[in-house]
Design an enzyme around this catalytic site. Structure first.
Site, PDB file in Angstrom:
ATOM      1  N   CYS A 158      19.790-101.181 -30.265  1.00 50.32           N
ATOM      2  CA  CYS A 158      20.749-101.028 -31.361  1.00 50.32           C
ATOM      3  C   CYS A 158      20.075-100.411 -32.585  1.00 50.32           C
ATOM      4  CB  CYS A 158      21.338-102.389 -31.707  1.00 50.32           C
ATOM      5  SG  CYS A 158      22.592-102.299 -32.991  1.00 50.32           S
TER       6      CYS A 158
ATOM      7  N   CYS B  69      19.013-105.918 -37.904  1.00 44.80           N
ATOM      8  CA  CYS B  69      19.282-107.347 -38.133  1.00 44.80           C
ATOM      9  C   CYS B  69      18.047-108.182 -37.735  1.00 44.80           C
ATOM     10  CB  CYS B  69      20.489-107.796 -37.326  1.00 44.80           C
ATOM     11  SG  CYS B  69      21.899-106.670 -37.523  1.00 44.80           S
TER      12      CYS B  69
ATOM     13  N   CYS C  47      17.978-110.437 -34.529  1.00 44.79           N
ATOM     14  CA  CYS C  47      18.548-109.972 -33.256  1.00 44.79           C
ATOM     15  C   CYS C  47      17.533-109.319 -32.314  1.00 44.79           C
ATOM     16  CB  CYS C  47      19.681-108.994 -33.533  1.00 44.79           C
ATOM     17  SG  CYS C  47      20.544-108.522 -32.005  1.00 44.79           S
TER      18      CYS C  47
ATOM     19  N   CYS D 133      34.702-112.708 -23.918  1.00 44.06           N
ATOM     20  CA  CYS D 133      34.262-111.914 -25.062  1.00 44.06           C
ATOM     21  C   CYS D 133      33.227-110.871 -24.637  1.00 44.06           C
ATOM     22  CB  CYS D 133      33.680-112.839 -26.125  1.00 44.06           C
ATOM     23  SG  CYS D 133      33.135-111.922 -27.583  1.00 44.06           S
TER      24      CYS D 133
ATOM     25  N   CYS E 292      38.391-110.901 -26.219  1.00 40.12           N
ATOM     26  CA  CYS E 292      37.683-110.787 -27.492  1.00 40.12           C
ATOM     27  C   CYS E 292      36.619-109.709 -27.313  1.00 40.12           C
ATOM     28  CB  CYS E 292      37.028-112.129 -27.826  1.00 40.12           C
ATOM     29  SG  CYS E 292      36.054-112.084 -29.349  1.00 40.12           S
TER      30      CYS E 292
ATOM     31  N   CYS F   6      37.807-113.223 -35.573  1.00 42.65           N
ATOM     32  CA  CYS F   6      36.763-114.189 -35.233  1.00 42.65           C
ATOM     33  C   CYS F   6      35.562-113.825 -36.094  1.00 42.65           C
ATOM     34  CB  CYS F   6      36.428-114.084 -33.741  1.00 42.65           C
ATOM     35  SG  CYS F   6      35.005-115.086 -33.248  1.00 42.65           S
TER      36      CYS F   6
ATOM     37  N   ARG G 131      33.676-122.776 -33.667  1.00 46.67           N
ATOM     38  CA  ARG G 131      32.909-122.721 -32.406  1.00 46.67           C
ATOM     39  C   ARG G 131      31.457-123.115 -32.625  1.00 46.67           C
ATOM     40  NH1 ARG G 131      33.754-117.631 -30.569  1.00 46.67           N
ATOM     41  NH2 ARG G 131      35.778-118.395 -29.933  1.00 46.67           N
TER      42      ARG G 131
HETATM   43  N1  SAM Z   1      26.509-105.412 -32.671  1.00 45.45           N
HETATM   44  C1  SAM Z   1      27.655-106.142 -33.001  1.00 45.45           C
HETATM   45  C2  SAM Z   1      27.549-106.853 -34.334  1.00 45.45           C
HETATM   46  O1  SAM Z   1      26.451-107.058 -34.827  1.00 45.45           O
HETATM   47  O2  SAM Z   1      28.593-107.217 -34.867  1.00 45.45           O
HETATM   48  C3  SAM Z   1      28.049-107.168 -31.947  1.00 45.45           C
HETATM   49  C4  SAM Z   1      26.969-107.938 -31.232  1.00 45.45           C
HETATM   50  S1  SAM Z   1      25.944-108.991 -32.254  1.00 45.45           S
HETATM   51  C5  SAM Z   1      24.690-109.494 -31.121  1.00 45.45           C
HETATM   52  C6  SAM Z   1      26.995-110.405 -32.497  1.00 45.45           C
HETATM   53  C7  SAM Z   1      26.484-111.563 -33.287  1.00 45.45           C
HETATM   54  O3  SAM Z   1      25.499-112.280 -32.544  1.00 45.45           O
HETATM   55  C8  SAM Z   1      25.765-111.297 -34.590  1.00 45.45           C
HETATM   56  O4  SAM Z   1      26.633-111.030 -35.643  1.00 45.45           O
HETATM   57  C9  SAM Z   1      25.049-112.605 -34.829  1.00 45.45           C
HETATM   58  O5  SAM Z   1      25.850-113.485 -35.556  1.00 45.45           O
HETATM   59  C10 SAM Z   1      24.842-113.147 -33.416  1.00 45.45           C
HETATM   60  N2  SAM Z   1      23.409-113.220 -33.070  1.00 45.45           N
HETATM   61  C11 SAM Z   1      22.614-112.188 -32.720  1.00 45.45           C
HETATM   62  N3  SAM Z   1      21.358-112.611 -32.502  1.00 45.45           N
HETATM   63  C12 SAM Z   1      21.356-113.951 -32.709  1.00 45.45           C
HETATM   64  C13 SAM Z   1      20.350-114.953 -32.672  1.00 45.45           C
HETATM   65  N4  SAM Z   1      19.103-114.664 -32.359  1.00 45.45           N
HETATM   66  N5  SAM Z   1      20.709-116.223 -32.946  1.00 45.45           N
HETATM   67  C14 SAM Z   1      21.987-116.530 -33.271  1.00 45.45           C
HETATM   68  N6  SAM Z   1      22.965-115.615 -33.333  1.00 45.45           N
HETATM   69  C15 SAM Z   1      22.665-114.342 -33.083  1.00 45.45           C
HETATM   70  C1  DTB Z   2      28.709-115.089 -32.009  1.00 47.33           C
HETATM   71  O1  DTB Z   2      28.995-115.538 -33.128  1.00 47.33           O
HETATM   72  N1  DTB Z   2      27.670-115.483 -31.284  1.00 47.33           N
HETATM   73  C2  DTB Z   2      27.606-114.748 -30.042  1.00 47.33           C
HETATM   74  C3  DTB Z   2      28.882-113.876 -30.099  1.00 47.33           C
HETATM   75  N2  DTB Z   2      29.411-114.157 -31.390  1.00 47.33           N
HETATM   76  C4  DTB Z   2      28.820-112.462 -29.800  1.00 47.33           C
HETATM   77  C5  DTB Z   2      26.324-114.053 -29.838  1.00 47.33           C
HETATM   78  C6  DTB Z   2      25.109-114.944 -29.866  1.00 47.33           C
HETATM   79  C7  DTB Z   2      23.918-114.136 -29.523  1.00 47.33           C
HETATM   80  C8  DTB Z   2      22.667-114.943 -29.410  1.00 47.33           C
HETATM   81  C9  DTB Z   2      21.485-114.110 -29.100  1.00 47.33           C
HETATM   82  C10 DTB Z   2      21.565-113.367 -27.793  1.00 47.33           C
HETATM   83  O2  DTB Z   2      21.909-113.969 -26.746  1.00 47.33           O
HETATM   84  O3  DTB Z   2      21.209-112.178 -27.785  1.00 47.33           O
HETATM   85 FE1  SF4 Z   3      22.829-104.522 -33.408  1.00 49.74          FE
HETATM   86 FE2  SF4 Z   3      22.060-107.025 -32.953  1.00 49.74          FE
HETATM   87 FE3  SF4 Z   3      22.652-106.259 -35.421  1.00 49.74          FE
HETATM   88 FE4  SF4 Z   3      24.630-106.461 -33.569  1.00 49.74          FE
HETATM   89  S1  SF4 Z   3      23.383-108.122 -34.399  1.00 49.74           S
HETATM   90  S2  SF4 Z   3      24.313-104.803 -35.039  1.00 49.74           S
HETATM   91  S3  SF4 Z   3      23.488-105.860 -31.748  1.00 49.74           S
HETATM   92  S4  SF4 Z   3      20.953-105.473 -34.154  1.00 49.74           S
END
Ligand code: SAM
Ligand code: DTB
Ligand code: SF4
Length: 331
Positions: A67, A71, A74, A111, A142, A202, A274
């Site tokens: 990506c 973040c 992530c 989702c 979703c 959501c 959730r």
């Molecule tokens: N890329 C899109 C975005 O950022 O909206 C969708 C996928 S992103 C992985 C969705 C959500 O996953 C993020 O907004 C964040 O809240 C959650 N997330 C990602 N990495 C995480 C982590 N290590 N621990 C908890 N939540 C995480």
């Molecule tokens: C949300 O609030 N949590 C989910 C979903 N929406 C997309 C994602 C959690 C991701 C946790 C880290 C991972 O598995 O990569």
């Molecule tokens: Fe990309 Fe992860 Fe950020 Fe979503 S949360 S925009 S997948 S870096």
């Protein structure tokens, strides 16, 4: 709806319900004695929901890794080296297979998540097919695909998307410490487009990223003050992944996570709150407290996006132990 409210804990409506939650007022909730906070959350929960029913959403990563956003939490960001293998988008048939399996295991919402800053025109063509197909199975749909423009929200609505997940993640004040490739306002703009297009919102966030109490309260106030507030509010406990900048963040006290759930329940009484990422690292006792605090939805299935989640057997055992049941099976 089945209600099991016992007379002596019938909820008492506060005389003055604040229309807008100030950050200070939310912070005061966080500072309540634990029992008082839990009691208020339970009262409000029972006023609006069957307290023993839990909604089950299964996640699938339809496009993993690489990506372009940075973040800090992530593992899928191309800025970090978290060992996530970049994969191209799944085929529609693979998504349908996963959705059917989730449905058979008892999930009612599916989702689809993608590691994008925003989807391209071509991406949207495939996602639209996926949404139609999953909807065709009779599941709630979703998606979480990053930022959307007006044309894309309309495409998703027409395809039958029920919910769009787009998290605010933290307070406006702390956001810049975690993400530099987009602004808070970008998130708010997409959420407004989703709402305008007529889909359910959501939106939630992550706690345990090193935010202070005021910043944690700031996230909840932002969500609660949206008009209307989101129908679905995922509260994630940071999953610390080696190779991400937040990997060594100090652990959040689990009771502070429970408090966040309770405060979300009190400030957003009719939302599905959730209990999201971080459950694999959580004891049954803490999860039980989260349900008591007003959580009534979980991610269900042994995988989140790139990290693990309790398997179906563990969750079924937990529900049995607590006398809880999937919302869709009883309603
Ligand atoms: N890329 C899109 C975005 O950022 O909206 C969708 C996928 S992103 C992985 C969705 C959500 O996953 C993020 O907004 C964040 O809240 C959650 N997330 C990602 N990495 C995480 C982590 N290590 N621990 C908890 N939540 C995480
Ligand atoms: C949300 O609030 N949590 C989910 C979903 N929406 C997309 C994602 C959690 C991701 C946790 C880290 C991972 O598995 O990569
Ligand atoms: Fe990309 Fe992860 Fe950020 Fe979503 S949360 S925009 S997948 S870096």
């Amino acid at each position: 709806m089945q209600t099991q409210t016992v007379e002596f804990i019938r909820p008492v409506k506060p005389k003055t319900t604040p229309q807008r939650w100030s950050v200070e007022a939310v912070e005061e909730l966080f500072k309540l004695p634990f029992s008082d906070l839990m009691f208020r959350a339970q009262q409000i929960h029972r006023e609006h929901f069957d307290p023993n029913a839990v909604q089950l959403s299964t996640l699938l990563s339809i496009k993993t890794g690489g990506c372009s956003e940075d973040c800090g939490y992530c593992p899928q960001s191309a800025f970090h080296d978290a060992g996530v293998e970049n994969r191209k988008m799944l085929e529609v048939s693979e998504v349908v297979r996963a959705a059917k399996a989730a449905q058979e295991a008892g999930a009612d919402r599916f989702c689809m998540g993608a590691a994008w800053r925003e989807p391209s025109k071509e991406d949207m063509e495939s996602v639209v097919e996926m949404v139609k197909a999953v909807r065709g199975l009779g599941m709630e749909t979703c998606a979480t695909l990053g930022m959307l423009n007006d044309e894309q929200t309309e495409q998703l609505r027409v395809a039958g998307l029920d919910y769009y997940n787009h998290n605010l993640d933290t307070s406006p004040e702390f956001y810049g410490d975690i993400i530099s490739t987009r602004d808070y306002q970008d998130r708010l703009d997409t959420l407004e487009r989703v709402r305008k297009a007529g889909m359910h919102v959501c939106s939630g966030g992550i706690v345990g990223m090193g935010e202070d109490l005021t910043q944690r309260a700031g996230l909840v106030a932002q969500l609660a003050n949206m008009e209307p507030y989101p129908e679905s509010v995922p509260i994630n406990n940071l999953v610390k992944v080696e190779g991400t900048p937040l990997a060594d963040t100090a652990d959040l006290d689990p009771l502070d996570f429970v408090r966040t759930i309770a405060v979300a329940r009190i400030t957003m009484p009719t939302a599905r709150v959730r209990l999201s990422a971080g459950r694999q690292q959580m004891s049954d006792a803490i999860q039980a407290l989260c349900f008591l605090a007003g959580a009534n939805s979980i991610f269900y299935g042994d995988q989140l996006l790139t990290t693990g989640n309790p398997d179906v057997e563990r969750d079924r055992a937990l529900m049995d132990k607590l006398g809880m049941y999937p919302f869709a099976e009883k309603h």
